[in-house]
Design an enzyme around this catalytic site. Structure first.
Site, PDB file in Angstrom:
ATOM      1  N   LYS A   1      50.666  39.519  59.414  1.00 20.19           N
ATOM      2  CA  LYS A   1      51.798  40.351  59.818  1.00 20.19           C
ATOM      3  C   LYS A   1      52.758  39.597  60.727  1.00 20.19           C
ATOM      4  CE  LYS A   1      54.466  43.778  61.007  1.00 20.19           C
ATOM      5  NZ  LYS A   1      55.507  42.810  61.407  1.00 20.19           N
TER       6      LYS A   1
ATOM      7  N   ILE B   1      57.949  37.575  54.400  1.00 25.18           N
ATOM      8  CA  ILE B   1      58.106  36.512  53.399  1.00 25.18           C
ATOM      9  C   ILE B   1      58.171  35.199  54.183  1.00 25.18           C
ATOM     10  CG2 ILE B   1      59.757  35.521  51.762  1.00 25.18           C
ATOM     11  CD1 ILE B   1      60.581  38.541  51.210  1.00 25.18           C
TER      12      ILE B   1
ATOM     13  N   CYS C   1      53.904  45.688  56.783  1.00 24.36           N
ATOM     14  CA  CYS C   1      53.909  44.639  55.760  1.00 24.36           C
ATOM     15  C   CYS C   1      54.078  43.257  56.375  1.00 24.36           C
ATOM     16  CB  CYS C   1      55.060  44.860  54.788  1.00 24.36           C
ATOM     17  SG  CYS C   1      55.116  46.503  54.056  1.00 24.36           S
TER      18      CYS C   1
ATOM     19  N   HIS D   1      52.952  34.761  56.127  1.00 27.82           N
ATOM     20  CA  HIS D   1      52.060  34.732  54.966  1.00 27.82           C
ATOM     21  C   HIS D   1      52.667  33.909  53.824  1.00 27.82           C
ATOM     22  CE1 HIS D   1      49.144  35.747  52.037  1.00 27.82           C
ATOM     23  NE2 HIS D   1      49.616  36.903  51.628  1.00 27.82           N
TER      24      HIS D   1
ATOM     25  N   CYS E   1      47.055  35.012  46.621  1.00 28.62           N
ATOM     26  CA  CYS E   1      47.177  34.779  48.066  1.00 28.62           C
ATOM     27  C   CYS E   1      45.913  34.152  48.643  1.00 28.62           C
ATOM     28  CB  CYS E   1      47.508  36.081  48.792  1.00 28.62           C
ATOM     29  SG  CYS E   1      48.711  37.068  47.907  1.00 28.62           S
TER      30      CYS E   1
END
Ligand SMILES: [Zn+2]
Lengths: 421, 138
Positions: free
Chosen positions: A363, A245, A242, A367, A94
């Site tokens: 968030k 996607i 989390c 990402h 990442c």
């Protein structure tokens, strides 16, 4: 004691672009990078000829796995008419595009190139959540994946260690989420440009439309405590702890410092750049800190001569809510064990003394893993140039901003400090 | 003790045989689980195998609801979570392991520091059999 790091030649950022982040059925990696590239071209104040670019460094993590296509350097080089000039892909999970940024900086600092394009791209949303979890787990330490740890699982374990050591709890993680979501509506490129209150209203409206029982919550924390609204993913990580996607692309134009003003009225200078590597859960002495971040911070602070209190705002890698707490401590913005209190007291809000993730963070902004590092620096670019619109940090004389990027479960971390002169 | 290479492959072979093994540097005494063939404390390659007693305490954990495909094959999913954790071994090192014999739907009842005993979880048969390092409450 580490030798003081320095660049052989100063390097400046003179252009930046970022696609909208989100889940796009009708856009692929080339479309997303093209979107970022077009904006970058327009952002170069004095204009420039793209044929003058000497080389491309491109971060990408898992397109090999997600869409069965590897070797993205030449694909993107061809897309923007750069071929046959060199194109190099960097992979640091990442943190892939933060590594591309560093390689670009070093290539110019060495004197070999003068004008370098650095960027990142990732296309994740065409897979199921479980498949994405499997793809991301490729970047774990092998012993973690082997015993069933997912990415959220590793950070869940870090959270239990942090809770135990400092007496924090889930309510403190909720403060991080609520803060990030309060910045997001002000970022037009965010995947979720909504506050938690907005999300609550959307759920209520959705239920009404479908004729289902209408839920109600006392406040944001009531919503986040409701397992129906915020189900567990890897305890204590819940859905709203989390990052999503995402698909997206981002790029920046780097040039030698002495020619920066030929391109830009307001270039940003790279005053600190650092990187570190980590060993994984089983080999870490303390799970409430990341040695890779600390090494990256030591390099960057050492090079710049700056201290944590000199950084006026920062993007940090909040892939999970607990990660933001760990990073703001490791980067020295707050003392160990004080991060959760700082967030609770509102110190990291956009209008607080140390704004963290004004973009909405991973968030809310999204990402797309390989694009994230330069996506974070794009926010620093916008803020330092006073172009962040409604989410502009309300500080006078904004001069120094930073971005912290993390790859895997802490295997690769970077910290980059930009200055406006 | 027989001389197997100090590798992840040997580590996995030992797990299949019901042994949790690490490597110890004969020069400086540093212990590594899983094994390392190069001591990162003194850079000696003079290592020996050591068997762990299999006793430890829970250092950190998570209960996973969104499982990767290989765990879903083993019957875990959003309704049937599983626990993975980091365990402090009595020998002073940590390992990543599955945490078995706990109710992963009630993470509030799982406590850091609880004493654990090693267990070897076997999955599948014959050539393709997999063994996972696990711990369970004493
Ligand atoms: Zn040694």
């Amino acid at each position: 004691m580490q030798r003081k790091r320095k660049l052989g030649r100063g390097v400046a950022v003179v252009g930046a672009g970022m696609s909208k982040f989100g889940m796009f059925r009708d856009k692929d990696s080339k479309d997303l990078f093209a979107e970022a590239f077009r904006e970058m071209l327009e952002s170069v104040d004095k204009g420039f000829d793209p044929n003058d670019i000497d080389a491309l460094y491109l971060g990408n993590f898992t397109n090999d796995f997600f869409i069965h296509q590897a070797h993205w350097g030449p694909i993107i080089s061809d897309l923007i008419g750069l071929a046959p000039k060199p194109a190099t892909r960097t992979e640091g999970a990442c943190a892939s595009s933060a590594l591309a940024f560093r390689e670009g900086v070093f290539a110019i600092a060495s004197g070999f190139y003068d004008i370098v394009l650095v960027g990142g791209v990732e296309e994740m949303s065409k897979r199921t959540t479980e498949e994405v979890a499997e793809g991301l787990a490729l970047a774990e330490v092998p012993y973690e994946a082997r015993v069933g740890f997912t990415f959220p699982g590793v950070f869940g374990a870090l959270a239990t260690a942090y809770f135990k050591k400092y007496g924090a709890n889930r309510e403190h993680l909720m403060n991080v989420t609520i803060k990030s979501h309060s910045n997001a509506p002000l970022n037009p490129k965010a995947q979720f440009p909504f506050s938690i209150k907005d999300m609550m209203n959307m759920k209520v409206e959705g239920a009404k439309k479908k004729g289902k029982p209408v839920p109600s919550w006392d406040d944001e924390k009531g919503f986040l405590r409701d397992p129906g609204a915020n189900p567990v993913v890897a305890w204590p990580m819940h859905l709203y702890d989390c990052c999503p996607i995402s698909d997206g692309g981002a790029c920046m134009l780097l040039v030698g410092e002495e020619i920066a003003k030929n391109f830009s009225d307001d270039p940003l200078y790279i005053v600190g750049i650092g990187q570190g590597s980590g060993k994984g859960l089983h080999a870490a002495a303390d799970l409430t800190t990341m040695e890779a971040t600390k090494n990256a911070a030591d390099e960057a602070y050492g090079m710049s001569g700056l201290k944590p209190e000199d950084i006026q705002f920062s993007e940090v890698h909040d892939c999970f809510s607990i990660a933001e707490l760990i990073h703001i401590e490791d980067l020295g913005f707050f003392k160990p064990g004080q991060g959760y209190k700082a967030v609770e007291e509102g110190l990291t809000r956009r209008d607080g003394p140390m704004p963290i993730n004004t973009s909405g963070g991973l968030k809310c902004k999204g990402h797309p893993v390989g694009a994230t590092g330069i996506g974070q620096l794009f926010e620093v670019w916008k803020q330092l140039r006073g172009e962040a619109g409604e989410r502009q940090v309300p500080k006078k004389d904004l001069r120094i901003g930073a971005a912290h990027n993390l790859g895997g479960t802490g295997g690769t971390c970077t910290f980059t400090i930009l200055e406006r002169r | 003790m027989e001389e197997r290479p100090f590798s992840d492959i040997s580590y996995e072979q030992y797990l299949r045989e019901g042994k949790l093994m690490g490597s110890r540097c004969r020069k400086c005494g540093a212990l590594f689980v899983p094994p390392r063939s190069i001591c990162i404390a003194c850079y000696s390659s003079d290592m020996e195998w050591v068997e762990m007693k299999g006793k430890g305490r829970l250092h950190a954990f998570t209960c996973i609801t969104v499982a990767p495909p290989f765990m879903m094959e083993q019957g875990y999913d959003r309704k049937h979570p599983y626990c993975s954790g980091v365990v402090d071994l009595e020998e002073g090192v940590k390992v990543d392991a599955r945490i078995d014999g706990v109710d992963a739907t009630k993470p509030e009842d799982i406590t850091i520091g609880m004493p654990l005993q090693v267990k070897f979880l076997h999955w599948g048969e014959g050539e393709s059999q997999q063994t996972y390092l696990a711990f369970q409450p004493v």
